[in-house]
Design an enzyme around this catalytic site. Structure first.
Site, PDB file in Angstrom:
ATOM      1  N   SER A 144       0.812  -1.207   0.000  1.00  0.00           N
ATOM      2  CA  SER A 144       0.000   0.000   0.000  1.00  0.00           C
ATOM      3  C   SER A 144       0.852   1.267   0.000  1.00  0.00           C
ATOM      4  O   SER A 144       1.509   1.572  -0.989  1.00  0.00           O
ATOM      5  CB  SER A 144      -0.969  -0.049   1.185  1.00  0.00           C
ATOM      6  OG  SER A 144      -1.991   0.892   1.034  1.00  0.00           O
TER       7      SER A 144
ATOM      8  N   ASP B 234      10.318   5.759 -10.003  1.00  0.00           N
ATOM      9  CA  ASP B 234       9.895   6.447 -11.224  1.00  0.00           C
ATOM     10  C   ASP B 234      10.664   7.745 -11.457  1.00  0.00           C
ATOM     11  O   ASP B 234      10.956   8.101 -12.604  1.00  0.00           O
ATOM     12  CB  ASP B 234       8.396   6.735 -11.171  1.00  0.00           C
ATOM     13  CG  ASP B 234       7.550   5.487 -11.381  1.00  0.00           C
ATOM     14  OD1 ASP B 234       8.101   4.484 -11.877  1.00  0.00           O
ATOM     15  OD2 ASP B 234       6.355   5.503 -11.039  1.00  0.00           O
TER      16      ASP B 234
ATOM     17  N   LYS C 282      -0.882  -4.426  -3.208  1.00  0.00           N
ATOM     18  CA  LYS C 282      -2.179  -3.884  -2.761  1.00  0.00           C
ATOM     19  C   LYS C 282      -2.317  -2.475  -3.320  1.00  0.00           C
ATOM     20  O   LYS C 282      -1.805  -1.517  -2.759  1.00  0.00           O
ATOM     21  CB  LYS C 282      -2.231  -3.885  -1.227  1.00  0.00           C
ATOM     22  CG  LYS C 282      -3.427  -3.147  -0.625  1.00  0.00           C
ATOM     23  CD  LYS C 282      -4.747  -3.811  -0.943  1.00  0.00           C
ATOM     24  CE  LYS C 282      -5.860  -3.275  -0.042  1.00  0.00           C
ATOM     25  NZ  LYS C 282      -6.159  -1.854  -0.210  1.00  0.00           N
TER      26      LYS C 282
END
Length: 700
Positions: free
Chosen positions: A470, A481, A495
């Site tokens: 999460s 990224d 998740k």
């Protein structure tokens, strides 16, 4: 034994909390197991809410209805020990227009199935008790199927009798291998089987409705679930008391109660002896109270046994994940206690003795959860605790100590506050998006770094494992990224969905009867690069070999998870600060090949995988003992070899009394294997010269 999917997701105990008093339930008459108008109304409202607001659009057609029925049968009888094939064919024939009946909220099928199930349970328990009166031949060469095939319903009573003969024989052998005498075994199993029948007889119409509606929601995806009014009441009490207890999230898995996770700062996590995947087979009160066998118990009943007042002792008998059905249970004593926020707080230390990189000092920051003291914040206190505030102070301190780079350790971090994951990312980037959130209507919102400026500009790495979930995945994905740092370890949990709790009465104005609540999946997280964190999780830049020993885990192990997908990328600038991955991978692999710690972790993972993948076990006592001794000996040999190489005398965890300090030293050495290699990887990256010098500065 292969891992089974999550059963009864609505029965998860968020935290085993103190202070709940529940009256002893009484048997429910079969004549009372019929739906009532309020349940029909609830079913109709649930249909409408799911159709309008669920992230995965509901198509209530015959195929979906058959999936609901299959889920319901599997939830009631996952081991295929009660229903016959002709029962299932009759249910399927009678359910051909189930979609139409579900749309109208008609629930006769659900209650018809359950009433037959209850009668079948009574019949099977009577048979099991008769078997206990006889003897078993443990020299015969025969096997017991741990997990029958999906369509392997017994064709007739004789086939079901044979299945139960082997089941009872296996239950008997498990206890015999744990050195119980035959008289004690018969008494324990008698109580277990009678308890199974008694608990099923206590299911009332709310329990039946809840079980069926959760088979319904599971046909959509695994995180949407229904809570009946009584379950909702217990949920509210649990949340009010959520800072007291043993700090464990439990789930029902076939006949076992399984530890799904432990809470940072809670007695279970702090003991170091309770782990994800452990099966709870016995519960005892106080330091010397007798253990009660809880195999086959309803989850609520197990939770009720574990609950108790703060400061009291509860003892658990645990089987390790993958240890096999014949393993000996270990005993763990826990003091129920308050889970304090500071116990969950981020901590730091320095690794400065890295071979081959003299002079390189790595600061490690452990973040067990993404926390924020919302109560203190709501009271207007300017000094309220939060992950980002604590990490900011730790970074300042580590830079003052002259560290060369930072390693953020997110292993076993199950998530928490999205705002904290976003703000924490902002300590390492200037401005820009962190995560995208897409709702059920296709609208996409971007959560961005709330403050301009960068607190820390130096070399950075993030360590994750299969239980990082999460909010942890959001932070790790953003760092990856942006190219701000390297992600190291194992693929994360996966998740990537967002749930909200809905009171069904809000959709029926003026309704006086409590209709219950729906935990609804209403959005999905997407990385700024466009891909979701759902299902696949975050794939590390540098992957540890322990990942290759893991079979389906996390979201990938659940029934019917939402698929991975992608949307358009957000507008962000790649920082190009974490290149050179190929070189780092080669250097790490060369070290790990000769590292006794990773060899131990990898071999241990292979052994666990072997045990988890077993679909049957021998019912020959000599063969069973030999197999268990082989696995236990191999497991212990790899661990002892590593510990002795570290100058640590291995501790027998079954010893009585046990040296807790020595045991903690042993656990710490094993825990440091991955973090020390991650630190070496970061040190290699520093030597590549890809980063500016570390700096910490207060931002506006």
């Amino acid at each position: 034994m292969r891992p089974r999917p999550l059963r009864y997701p609505f029965l998860i105990a968020l935290l085993l909390t103190a202070g709940l008093a529940v009256a002893s339930p009484r048997p429910v008459a079969l004549a009372d197991l019929y739906p009532v108008p309020e349940q029909t109304k609830s079913a109709v409202v649930i249909n409408k809410v799911l159709e309008r607001y669920h992230y995965r659009k509901l198509s209530l057609d015959p195929a979906f209805a058959q999936a609901v029925l299959a889920n319901y049968l599997d939830a009631l009888d996952p081991s295929k020990s009660f229903f016959l094939a002709r029962d299932v064919r009759r249910f399927e024939d009678g359910g051909r227009r189930l979609d139409e009946r579900l749309r109208r909220g008609e629930l006769d099928t659900a209650f018809d199935v359950f009433r037959l199930y209850r009668m079948r349970v009574d019949d099977r328990v009577d048979y099991a008790l008769r078997l206990l009166q006889g003897d078993f031949d443990f020299t015969r060469d025969e096997h017991y199927d741990l997990e029958p095939a999906e369509d392997a319903w017994a064709e007739d009573g004789a086939a079901l009798d044979e299945r139960w003969r082997k089941r009872v024989k296996n239950d008997f052998l498990v206890l015999r291998l744990a050195d119980r005498d035959d008289a004690d075994i018969r008494e324990r199993l008698r109580k277990r089987y009678e308890g199974l029948a008694r608990r099923i007889e206590q299911f009332d119409r709310d329990d039946v409705f809840q079980a069926f509606m959760n088979a319904y929601t599971l046909a959509l995806e695994p995180h949407t679930s229904y809570m009946s009014p009584s379950t909702s009441e217990n949920f509210d009490i649990s949340m009010k008391l959520s800072l007291e207890g043993i700090g464990a999230v439990l789930r029902a898995d076939n006949e076992y109660t399984v530890v799904q996770s432990t809470v940072p700062g809670g007695p279970a996590r702090e003991s170091g002896q309770v782990h994800t995947g452990d099966q709870i087979v016995g519960v005892g009160q106080g330091l010397d109270g007798p253990f009660e066998d809880v195999v086959g118990w309803r989850l609520e009943d197990v939770v009720e046994k574990i609950r108790g007042p703060k400061g009291s002792v509860v003892r658990l008998q645990l089987l390790s994940k993958g240890a096999g059905v014949s393993a000996r249970a270990r005993e763990v004593a826990l003091v129920r206690n308050e889970i304090k926020l500071e116990d969950q707080a981020a901590k730091s230390y320095v690794i400065d003795d890295l071979e081959a990189t003299p002079g390189v000092r790595v600061g490690v920051i452990e973040i067990p959860a993404f926390y924020r003291d919302f109560q203190a914040e709501g009271e207007g206190r300017r000094d309220f605790r939060s992950t980002t505030r604590d990490v900011r102070a730790l970074i300042d301190d580590l830079v003052m100590q002259g560290v060369s780079g930072l390693l953020i350790d997110l292993r076993t971090n199950g998530g928490g506050s999205l705002a904290e994951a976003t703000a924490l990312t902002g300590l390492f980037i200037d401005t820009g998006p962190v995560v995208q959130v897409k709702d059920a209507f296709g609208r996409v919102e971007v959560e961005s770094d709330p403050e301009s400026g960068v607190l820390y500009t130096g070399p950075l790495a993030v360590l994750v494992d299969r239980d990082s979930a999460s909010a942890s995945e959001i932070f790790a994905a953003a760092i990856q990224d942006y190219g701000r740092g390297w992600v190291i370890g194992e693929p994360t949990f996966g998740k990537g969905t967002v749930q909200t709790l809905i009171d069904l009465n809000r959709y029926v104005p003026g309704e006086q009867t409590d209709l219950g609540r729906l935990r609804l999946t209403m959005a999905e997280f997407f990385r700024i690069s466009g891909g979701s964190t759902q299902l696949r999780g975050v794939e590390p830049d540098i992957r540890f070999p322990t990942a290759d020993t893991v079979i389906d885990h996390g979201e990938r192990a659940l029934d019917n998870p939402l698929p991975w997908t992608r949307i358009s990328p957000a507008d962000y600038r790649y920082l190009d600060m974490a290149d050179g991955v190929e070189t780092l991978v080669r250097q790490s692999q060369a070290r790990i090949a000769d590292d006794l710690g990773f060899r131990m972790l990898t071999e241990r993972g292979k052994l666990l995988r072997e045990m988890e993948e077993r679909t049957q076990v021998s019912l020959n006592e000599a063969q069973r003992r030999a197999e268990d001794e082989r696995l236990e000996s191999a497991f212990k040999a790899h661990q002892d070899r590593f510990l002795r190489a570290q100058g640590i005398t291995p501790v027998d965890e079954d010893a009585d009394p046990i040296d807790e300090d020595a045991l903690e030293t042993q656990r710490e050495a094993i825990s440091r294997i991955q973090v020390e290699e991650a630190a070496r990887i970061l040190a290699d990256g520093i030597l590549l010269g890809r980063h500016a010098q570390p700096r910490a500065a207060m931002t506006n």
